[in-house]
Structure formats: structure tokens, C-alpha cells
Scaffold this motif. Structure first.
Motif, PDB file in Angstrom:
ATOM      1  N   ALA A 139      -5.644  -7.232   5.880  1.00 38.73           N
ATOM      2  CA  ALA A 139      -4.249  -6.113   6.141  1.00 38.73           C
ATOM      3  C   ALA A 139      -3.458  -6.633   5.750  1.00 38.73           C
ATOM      4  CB  ALA A 139      -4.216  -6.448   7.595  1.00 38.73           C
ATOM      5  N   ALA A 140      -3.109  -8.319   5.620  1.00 44.52           N
ATOM      6  CA  ALA A 140      -1.806  -9.061   5.257  1.00 44.52           C
ATOM      7  C   ALA A 140      -1.927  -8.270   3.362  1.00 44.52           C
ATOM      8  CB  ALA A 140      -1.709 -10.458   5.389  1.00 44.52           C
ATOM      9  N   VAL A 141      -3.424  -9.107   3.048  1.00 46.94           N
ATOM     10  CA  VAL A 141      -3.478  -8.673   1.589  1.00 46.94           C
ATOM     11  C   VAL A 141      -3.067  -6.972   1.014  1.00 46.94           C
ATOM     12  CG1 VAL A 141      -5.016  -8.680  -0.591  1.00 46.94           C
ATOM     13  CG2 VAL A 141      -4.946 -10.553   1.221  1.00 46.94           C
ATOM     14  N   ASN A 142      -3.105  -5.874   2.015  1.00 46.59           N
ATOM     15  CA  ASN A 142      -3.235  -4.919   1.505  1.00 46.59           C
ATOM     16  C   ASN A 142      -1.980  -4.146   1.535  1.00 46.59           C
ATOM     17  OD1 ASN A 142      -6.261  -3.744   0.452  1.00 46.59           O
ATOM     18  ND2 ASN A 142      -6.795  -3.761   2.857  1.00 46.59           N
ATOM     19  N   THR A 143      -1.422  -4.813   2.876  1.00 45.67           N
ATOM     20  CA  THR A 143       0.183  -4.455   2.683  1.00 45.67           C
ATOM     21  C   THR A 143       0.616  -5.245   1.703  1.00 45.67           C
ATOM     22  OG1 THR A 143      -0.142  -4.684   5.647  1.00 45.67           O
ATOM     23  CG2 THR A 143       2.043  -4.675   4.867  1.00 45.67           C
ATOM     24  N   VAL A 144       0.615  -6.440   1.427  1.00 47.62           N
ATOM     25  CA  VAL A 144       1.821  -7.252   0.009  1.00 47.62           C
ATOM     26  C   VAL A 144       1.519  -6.189  -0.951  1.00 47.62           C
ATOM     27  CG1 VAL A 144       1.009  -9.096  -1.479  1.00 47.62           C
ATOM     28  CG2 VAL A 144       1.404  -9.218   0.952  1.00 47.62           C
ATOM     29  N   ILE A 145      -0.113  -5.876  -1.621  1.00 51.46           N
ATOM     30  CA  ILE A 145      -0.073  -5.057  -2.373  1.00 51.46           C
ATOM     31  C   ILE A 145       0.231  -3.784  -2.727  1.00 51.46           C
ATOM     32  CG2 ILE A 145      -2.516  -3.633  -3.790  1.00 51.46           C
ATOM     33  CD1 ILE A 145      -4.138  -5.800  -2.899  1.00 51.46           C
ATOM     34  N   CYS A 146       0.720  -3.059  -1.564  1.00 54.09           N
ATOM     35  CA  CYS A 146       0.962  -1.825  -1.041  1.00 54.09           C
ATOM     36  C   CYS A 146       2.616  -1.619  -1.396  1.00 54.09           C
ATOM     37  CB  CYS A 146       0.864  -0.630  -0.078  1.00 54.09           C
ATOM     38  SG  CYS A 146      -0.995  -0.426  -0.130  1.00 54.09           S
ATOM     39  N   THR A 147       3.108  -2.692  -1.106  1.00 56.61           N
ATOM     40  CA  THR A 147       4.539  -3.043  -0.595  1.00 56.61           C
ATOM     41  C   THR A 147       5.050  -3.760  -1.971  1.00 56.61           C
ATOM     42  OG1 THR A 147       4.888  -4.193   1.320  1.00 56.61           O
ATOM     43  CG2 THR A 147       7.044  -4.913  -0.285  1.00 56.61           C
ATOM     44  N   ILE A 148       4.123  -3.939  -2.900  1.00 62.86           N
ATOM     45  CA  ILE A 148       4.883  -3.955  -4.207  1.00 62.86           C
ATOM     46  C   ILE A 148       4.449  -3.150  -5.489  1.00 62.86           C
ATOM     47  CG2 ILE A 148       4.311  -5.399  -6.301  1.00 62.86           C
ATOM     48  CD1 ILE A 148       3.760  -8.050  -5.092  1.00 62.86           C
ATOM     49  N   PHE A 149       3.140  -2.518  -5.082  1.00 66.77           N
ATOM     50  CA  PHE A 149       2.524  -1.246  -5.539  1.00 66.77           C
ATOM     51  C   PHE A 149       2.866  -0.472  -4.981  1.00 66.77           C
ATOM     52  CE2 PHE A 149       1.238  -4.853  -8.042  1.00 66.77           C
ATOM     53  CZ  PHE A 149       1.942  -5.439  -9.078  1.00 66.77           C
ATOM     54  N   SER A 150       3.837   0.827  -4.391  1.00 67.49           N
ATOM     55  CA  SER A 150       3.692   1.510  -3.332  1.00 67.49           C
ATOM     56  C   SER A 150       3.141   2.906  -3.824  1.00 67.49           C
ATOM     57  CB  SER A 150       5.307   2.095  -3.565  1.00 67.49           C
ATOM     58  OG  SER A 150       5.659   2.334  -4.765  1.00 67.49           O
ATOM     59  N   ILE A 151       2.691   2.795  -5.366  1.00 72.18           N
ATOM     60  CA  ILE A 151       1.869   3.916  -5.482  1.00 72.18           C
ATOM     61  C   ILE A 151       0.512   3.525  -5.295  1.00 72.18           C
ATOM     62  CG2 ILE A 151       1.651   3.146  -7.875  1.00 72.18           C
ATOM     63  CD1 ILE A 151       2.214   5.706  -8.668  1.00 72.18           C
ATOM     64  N   VAL A 152       0.058   3.102  -4.826  1.00 72.10           N
ATOM     65  CA  VAL A 152      -1.892   3.023  -4.522  1.00 72.10           C
ATOM     66  C   VAL A 152      -1.377   3.108  -2.982  1.00 72.10           C
ATOM     67  CG1 VAL A 152      -2.643   0.787  -3.766  1.00 72.10           C
ATOM     68  CG2 VAL A 152      -1.767   0.646  -5.844  1.00 72.10           C
ATOM     69  N   PHE A 153      -0.659   3.422  -2.314  1.00 74.25           N
ATOM     70  CA  PHE A 153      -0.938   3.320  -0.732  1.00 74.25           C
ATOM     71  C   PHE A 153      -1.487   5.136  -0.247  1.00 74.25           C
ATOM     72  CE2 PHE A 153       0.935   5.319   3.572  1.00 74.25           C
ATOM     73  CZ  PHE A 153       0.824   4.283   4.051  1.00 74.25           C
ATOM     74  N   PRO A 154      -1.109   5.426  -0.881  1.00 76.49           N
ATOM     75  CA  PRO A 154      -1.974   7.242  -0.873  1.00 76.49           C
ATOM     76  C   PRO A 154      -3.202   6.607  -1.469  1.00 76.49           C
ATOM     77  CG  PRO A 154       0.268   7.748  -1.957  1.00 76.49           C
ATOM     78  CD  PRO A 154      -0.171   5.598  -1.996  1.00 76.49           C
ATOM     79  N   ILE A 155      -3.432   6.159  -2.945  1.00 69.55           N
ATOM     80  CA  ILE A 155      -4.965   6.000  -2.370  1.00 69.55           C
ATOM     81  C   ILE A 155      -5.591   5.529  -1.742  1.00 69.55           C
ATOM     82  CG2 ILE A 155      -6.809   4.850  -4.119  1.00 69.55           C
ATOM     83  CD1 ILE A 155      -4.085   5.630  -6.664  1.00 69.55           C
ATOM     84  N   MET A 156      -5.186   4.126  -1.543  1.00 71.83           N
ATOM     85  CA  MET A 156      -5.600   3.679  -0.153  1.00 71.83           C
ATOM     86  C   MET A 156      -5.708   3.873   1.431  1.00 71.83           C
ATOM     87  SD  MET A 156      -4.096  -0.631  -0.337  1.00 71.83           S
ATOM     88  CE  MET A 156      -5.117  -0.961  -0.077  1.00 71.83           C
ATOM     89  N   VAL A 157      -5.126   4.959   1.700  1.00 66.34           N
ATOM     90  CA  VAL A 157      -5.285   5.322   2.685  1.00 66.34           C
ATOM     91  C   VAL A 157      -5.612   7.272   2.792  1.00 66.34           C
ATOM     92  CG1 VAL A 157      -4.288   8.200   4.105  1.00 66.34           C
ATOM     93  CG2 VAL A 157      -3.017   5.754   3.525  1.00 66.34           C
ATOM     94  N   LEU A 158      -6.468   7.850   1.562  1.00 66.18           N
ATOM     95  CA  LEU A 158      -7.888   8.334   1.303  1.00 66.18           C
ATOM     96  C   LEU A 158      -8.805   7.424   0.988  1.00 66.18           C
ATOM     97  CD1 LEU A 158      -8.458  11.212   0.618  1.00 66.18           C
ATOM     98  CD2 LEU A 158      -8.488  10.482  -2.125  1.00 66.18           C
ATOM     99  N   VAL A 159      -9.448   6.430   0.428  1.00 66.31           N
ATOM    100  CA  VAL A 159     -10.054   5.608   0.480  1.00 66.31           C
ATOM    101  C   VAL A 159     -10.250   5.640   2.014  1.00 66.31           C
ATOM    102  CG1 VAL A 159     -10.865   3.390  -0.025  1.00 66.31           C
ATOM    103  CG2 VAL A 159      -9.304   4.391  -1.729  1.00 66.31           C
ATOM    104  N   MET A 160      -9.466   4.830   2.952  1.00 66.27           N
ATOM    105  CA  MET A 160      -9.678   4.786   4.053  1.00 66.27           C
ATOM    106  C   MET A 160     -10.246   5.370   5.644  1.00 66.27           C
ATOM    107  SD  MET A 160      -7.362   1.289   5.166  1.00 66.27           S
ATOM    108  CE  MET A 160      -5.322   2.787   5.386  1.00 66.27           C
ATOM    109  N   ARG A 161     -10.084   6.940   5.216  1.00 64.84           N
ATOM    110  CA  ARG A 161     -10.311   8.003   5.368  1.00 64.84           C
ATOM    111  C   ARG A 161     -11.531   8.137   6.594  1.00 64.84           C
ATOM    112  NH1 ARG A 161     -11.344  10.449   0.479  1.00 64.84           N
ATOM    113  NH2 ARG A 161     -12.609  12.128   0.324  1.00 64.84           N
ATOM    114  N   GLU A 162     -12.601   7.418   5.492  1.00 66.72           N
ATOM    115  CA  GLU A 162     -14.506   7.328   6.056  1.00 66.72           C
ATOM    116  C   GLU A 162     -14.709   5.796   6.728  1.00 66.72           C
ATOM    117  OE1 GLU A 162     -15.517  10.079   7.050  1.00 66.72           O
ATOM    118  OE2 GLU A 162     -14.083  11.102   6.353  1.00 66.72           O
ATOM    119  N   LYS A 163     -13.732   5.065   6.331  1.00 72.08           N
ATOM    120  CA  LYS A 163     -13.711   3.582   6.791  1.00 72.08           C
ATOM    121  C   LYS A 163     -14.279   3.939   7.950  1.00 72.08           C
ATOM    122  CE  LYS A 163     -13.280  -0.301   4.106  1.00 72.08           C
ATOM    123  NZ  LYS A 163     -11.568  -1.619   3.560  1.00 72.08           N
ATOM    124  N   ALA A 164     -15.010   2.140   8.642  1.00 72.43           N
ATOM    125  CA  ALA A 164     -15.461   2.698  10.041  1.00 72.43           C
ATOM    126  C   ALA A 164     -13.739   1.029  10.867  1.00 72.43           C
ATOM    127  CB  ALA A 164     -15.916   0.890   9.921  1.00 72.43           C
TER     128      ALA A 164
END
Length: 181
Positions: A139-164
């Protein structure tokens, strides 16, 4: 050619370029909004949130985002009740508070200037808690990535929609280890 014709052609070319630039920007913004809305909508359904459709309303989307984390948020030894509403008030009310504080000379300006970074830190912490639900240890790595590159956040939310959920995967791993013993 006359100089006024050259200036007119330059301004027309610049206007067309500016219009195309704005159009592309708006199309990207709409696309990223749709990606985030699809992801949040599905995540809200999986969490059992009755009003998952709110993910399609632009400003109200943040309420669903906060509700996916939970109705209560524990930070250290403090528990924040009605967390989604507190989060919405924090996000949208902070600009009103900053406007009111900026009326007060010097001290108000300093407090208004400090309010922005405090709200940003709270936003990053909420993002970390959101990723903690799905990613667990990364979670910390993903938070840092999305904090630096905020354009990635919607893509990560879309990818996580079916993740356990991280709790589900740890429970499944514990059950598998118990069967082996």
C-alpha cells in the motif's frame, strides 16, 4: 503580405492550437473520471454499499471513496466516527475556512497557507488506507506512486475493482497453511 494579415493568421493558428489542446485535455479528464467511477462503483458494490451509484456523481464520488474505507477510521488510538462525512467536510470545507482565515491579516494568511499542506497530508493518508484494503503490504508503494503521478490513481482504482481484499487473501493463506499442517 501585410503585417496585420500575418498577425491575424498567427492568432488564428494559435487559437486553433489552444482549442485542440483544451479539447484533448477535457477528453482525457472525462476518460479518467469514467475509469475511476467504474472502479469505485464496482468496489462499492463488493463492499455492500447500498448507494454505489453515487460513484458516478463527480463531487459525491469522494464520499463513496471514503465509505469504501469504512464508516469509522481509527488513527492511532483515536477513532473518527462518520468518517465519509468528515472526509467530505475536510475536502470541500477547507477552502471555505481558508477563505475566511485569509481575511485576518498575517496570522490568518499563515494559517490559511498551512491548511493546504495539512489537507494534502490527510488526503495522502486516506489514499494509503484505501490501498491498504486491497494491496496490504504494498500500500505504501502504491500511495507514493499515486502521490507523485496522480494520473495513475484512476487506473489503479479500475484495476483493483475485481481484486481480492487484503484481509480475504490473508485469511485464504492462513486457511491453506492450516490444511497443510
Amino acid at each position: 503580405m501585410r503585417s496585420d494579415t500575418m498577425i491575424g493568421m498567427f492568432l488564428a493558428g494559435f487559437g486553433i492550437f489552444f482549442f485542440v489542446f483544451i479539447l484533448v485535455f477535457v477528453l482525457f479528464a472525462i476518460g479518467f473520471f469514467v475509469l475511476k467511477a467504474i472502479g469505485l462503483y464496482r468496489l462499492a458494490q463488493r463492499r455492500g454499499i447500498d448507494h454505489a451509484w453515487v460513484a458516478w456523481i463527480p463531487c459525491a464520488q469522494n464520499y463513496v471513496y471514503a465509505e469504501i474505507i469504512g464508516q469509522e477510521l481509527t488513527v492511532g488510538k483515536y477513532t473518527i466516527p462518520q468518517f465519509p462525512w468528515i472526509y467530505i467536510v475536510m475536502l470541500y470545507g477547507s477552502s471555505i475556512v481558508a477563505g475566511i482565515l485569509s481575511i485576518i491579516p498575517f496570522i490568518g494568511w499563515v494559517l490559511a497557507a498551512l491548511l493546504g499542506p495539512v489537507i494534502y497530508v490527510a488526503y495522502v493518508y486516506v489514499m494509503y488506507r484505501f490501498f491498504k484494503i486491497f494491496e496490504g503490504d504494498s500500500a505504501a508503494v502504491n500511495t507514493v506512486i499515486c502521490t507523485i503521478f496522480s494520473i495513475v490513481f484512476p487506473i489503479m482504482v479500475l484495476v483493483m475493482r475485481e481484486k481480492a481484499f487484503a484481509a480475504d487473501t490473508s485469511n485464504a493463506a492462513n486457511a491453506a497453511n492450516a490444511k497443510q499442517v
